[in-house]
Design a protein around this motif. Structure first.
Motif, PDB file in Angstrom:
ATOM      1  N   LYS A   1      19.740  18.672  -8.837  1.00 35.79           N
ATOM      2  CA  LYS A   1      20.083  17.205  -9.165  1.00 35.79           C
ATOM      3  C   LYS A   1      20.627  16.553  -7.821  1.00 35.79           C
TER       4      LYS A   1
ATOM      5  N   TYR B   1      14.893  19.876 -17.919  1.00 35.69           N
ATOM      6  CA  TYR B   1      14.649  19.786 -16.371  1.00 35.69           C
ATOM      7  C   TYR B   1      13.599  20.513 -16.241  1.00 35.69           C
TER       8      TYR B   1
ATOM      9  N   THR C   1       9.103  22.022 -10.404  1.00 34.77           N
ATOM     10  CA  THR C   1      10.503  21.710 -10.265  1.00 34.77           C
ATOM     11  C   THR C   1      11.062  22.076  -8.788  1.00 34.77           C
TER      12      THR C   1
ATOM     13  N   LEU D   1      13.399  23.975 -15.511  1.00 36.13           N
ATOM     14  CA  LEU D   1      13.906  24.969 -14.590  1.00 36.13           C
ATOM     15  C   LEU D   1      12.904  26.222 -14.464  1.00 36.13           C
TER      16      LEU D   1
ATOM     17  N   GLU E   1      19.166  21.747 -21.816  1.00 35.42           N
ATOM     18  CA  GLU E   1      19.263  20.734 -20.570  1.00 35.42           C
ATOM     19  C   GLU E   1      18.193  21.373 -19.393  1.00 35.42           C
ATOM     20  N   GLU E   2      18.475  22.780 -19.393  1.00 35.59           N
ATOM     21  CA  GLU E   2      17.557  23.419 -18.600  1.00 35.59           C
ATOM     22  C   GLU E   2      15.995  23.283 -18.791  1.00 35.59           C
TER      23      GLU E   2
ATOM     24  N   SER F   1      21.064  30.299 -13.129  1.00 34.62           N
ATOM     25  CA  SER F   1      21.105  29.309 -14.272  1.00 34.62           C
ATOM     26  C   SER F   1      21.359  30.425 -15.439  1.00 34.62           C
TER      27      SER F   1
ATOM     28  N   LEU G   1      21.007  23.948 -11.403  1.00 34.53           N
ATOM     29  CA  LEU G   1      20.657  22.493 -11.761  1.00 34.53           C
ATOM     30  C   LEU G   1      21.571  21.544 -11.175  1.00 34.53           C
ATOM     31  N   SER G   2      22.829  21.784 -10.878  1.00 36.25           N
ATOM     32  CA  SER G   2      23.404  20.820  -9.954  1.00 36.25           C
ATOM     33  C   SER G   2      23.021  20.629  -8.682  1.00 36.25           C
TER      34      SER G   2
END
Ligand code: DWN
Length: 411
Positions: free
Chosen positions: A207, A278, A285, A280, A274-275, A223, A203-204
């Protein structure tokens, strides 16, 4: 769209982005080689087990060998980080139990295990690169130069017994055969033991569009979703996850045997949320990530060309593994970046893989008074800005490309 098989669950997966023909990230060579080995750096995503992964990887012996040029101990940031890791994950009851046994997989030069040895805990470091293992052994650390595997886990179990802690930092994402690896963990981990490992976080990367984290050594980008899937295959369970600042955004995962009955912490549940937010687990994505990589590439090359047309001297700072992906994906050579300075003696005097940009010492770089330096070790920005504050004061400007392309500290 080319289809391949997922390395974890064998489902068909789609290609997300190709970075082109790429040399080995750490193949810093004495001179420009014409027939330099290259492989197809292509990333894919599996919608079945959520694993982001490379579709091709060179033979491990080509990457990890007796002259591997990365030494953990060169970074003060990482030294401090591993002191924290040992303090937070090796409680007194382990320190005070003479039967405690700790394994570190991918121990490199022993930077982490130094903390374990200082606590006088029985330990074993395992790392395939002989040169870095010798540096660990010189410190008195019990380490062997081997690839960790299910087979070697049985030898370790016979010789040392079960481990109350198994650590691995920036290692698991390098290992193509996850099944063989996790079978080894299952063999070596004691019934109440914890397997604690940290890796650059998917995820980093998404982003920050930090696509330079993708290179031959990094075959996976994990992840919580993908770690849960593979842990489940080996009766292991994710019980905690702790976000880390290292390497541009990492995640520390804590796994235990499922038989302990322990569940995922609230902190881990929040990270999973959060994943999901977003998305994932959605292919779109990753298609967006691919478009962002292309945009960063154009912006970066445009900036460098603009500065070059102004006859500016542009260098690079830190010949990182990551820089090999950036330079070769963006088609940058010494016509745009004249040199890259680095603190690793084994890299100084060589040329960078593929781009053949000469590697010089930081002392030589300072004497050249560059107008701009591209910060290739952006993940160590704080440490490096402190080290090189005089250069900045003298008007030298830093170029970044993660998370955006531009000048550091200039609005
Ligand atoms: O996953 C990996 C991470 C842990 O380390 C490995 N596959 C390989 C390696 O990746 P990297 O080379 O991108 O690591 P770093 O720590 O981002 O960069 C290390 C390089 O930067 C070295 O060549 C040394 C150089 N450096 C420097 O010249 N001055 C680093 C620092 C902190 C400095 O102050």
């Amino acid at each position: 769209m080319e289809l391949s098989r997922c390395r974890i669950c064998q489902s068909q997966i789609s290609e997300i982005i190709s970075f082109g023909k790429m040399p080995i990230a750490n193949a810093f060579v004495e001179q420009s080689l014409q027939n330099e080995y290259r492989f197809n750096l292509i990333a894919g995503y599996c919608t079945s087990c959520y694993m982001f992964q490379l579709l091709e990887q060179p033979n491990p012996d080509q990457m990890f060998h007796e002259s591997y040029p990365f030494f953990t101990g060169l970074s003060m940031t990482m030294k401090k980080h591993f002191v924290e890791m040992s303090k937070n994950h090796i409680p007194d009851e382990i320190v005070n139990n003479k039967d405690s046994f700790i394994i570190e997989i991918g121990c490199n030069d022993g930077t982490f295990l130094q903390n374990v040895m200082d606590k006088k805990i029985k330990h074993l470091g395992v790392d395939p690169s002989k040169n870095v293992v010798e540096k660990a052994q010189e410190k008195g650390i019990n380490a062997i130069a081997e690839f960790y595997s299910a087979e070697i886990s049985r030898t370790i179990d016979e010789k040392y017994g079960k481990a109350i802690r198994i650590f691995a930092s920036n290692v698991i994402c390098h290992i193509p055969d996850m099944h063989d690896f996790f079978q080894g963990i299952k063999n070596n981990l004691s019934p109440e033991g914890e397997f604690i490992f940290e890796e650059p976080y998917l995820l980093s990367m998404l982003k920050k569009t930090s696509y330079d984290q993708l290179y031959d050594e990094h075959v996976y980008m994990f992840s919580l979703m993908s770690i849960q899937k593979i842990a489940d295959m080996y009766d292991l369970i994710l019980v905690d996850a702790i976000a880390q600042d290292t390497h541009g955004g990492s995640m520390r995962y804590v796994l235990k045997h499922e038989s302990t009955g322990q569940k995922l912490s609230q902190q881990g549940l929040n990270l999973l949320d959060e994943e999901r937010k977003y998305e994932l687990d959605k292919l779109q994505t990753y298609q967006t990530f691919a478009m962002n990589c292309e945009s960063r590439k154009q912006e970066f090359v445009t900036l460098l060309n603009t500065l070059k047309l102004q006859n500016k001297v542009i260098g690079g700072y830190a010949a990182t593994s990551k820089s090999t992906t950036v330079l070769n994906y963006c088609g940058i050579d010494k016509n745009l970046i004249t040199f890259i300075s680095d603190s690793t003696p084994e890299k100084i005097g060589t040329v960078a893989p593929g781009s053949h940009i000469p590697i010089i010492s930081h002392e030589e770089m300072r004497a050249m008074k560059p107008d701009y330096l591209v910060l290739f070790a952006w993940n160590h920005e704080k440490e490096i800005m402190e080290k090189e504050h005089l250069l900045t004061q003298q008007g030298m400007k830093w170029i970044k490309f993660v998370p955006e392309v531009g000048l550091i500290n200039e609005k």
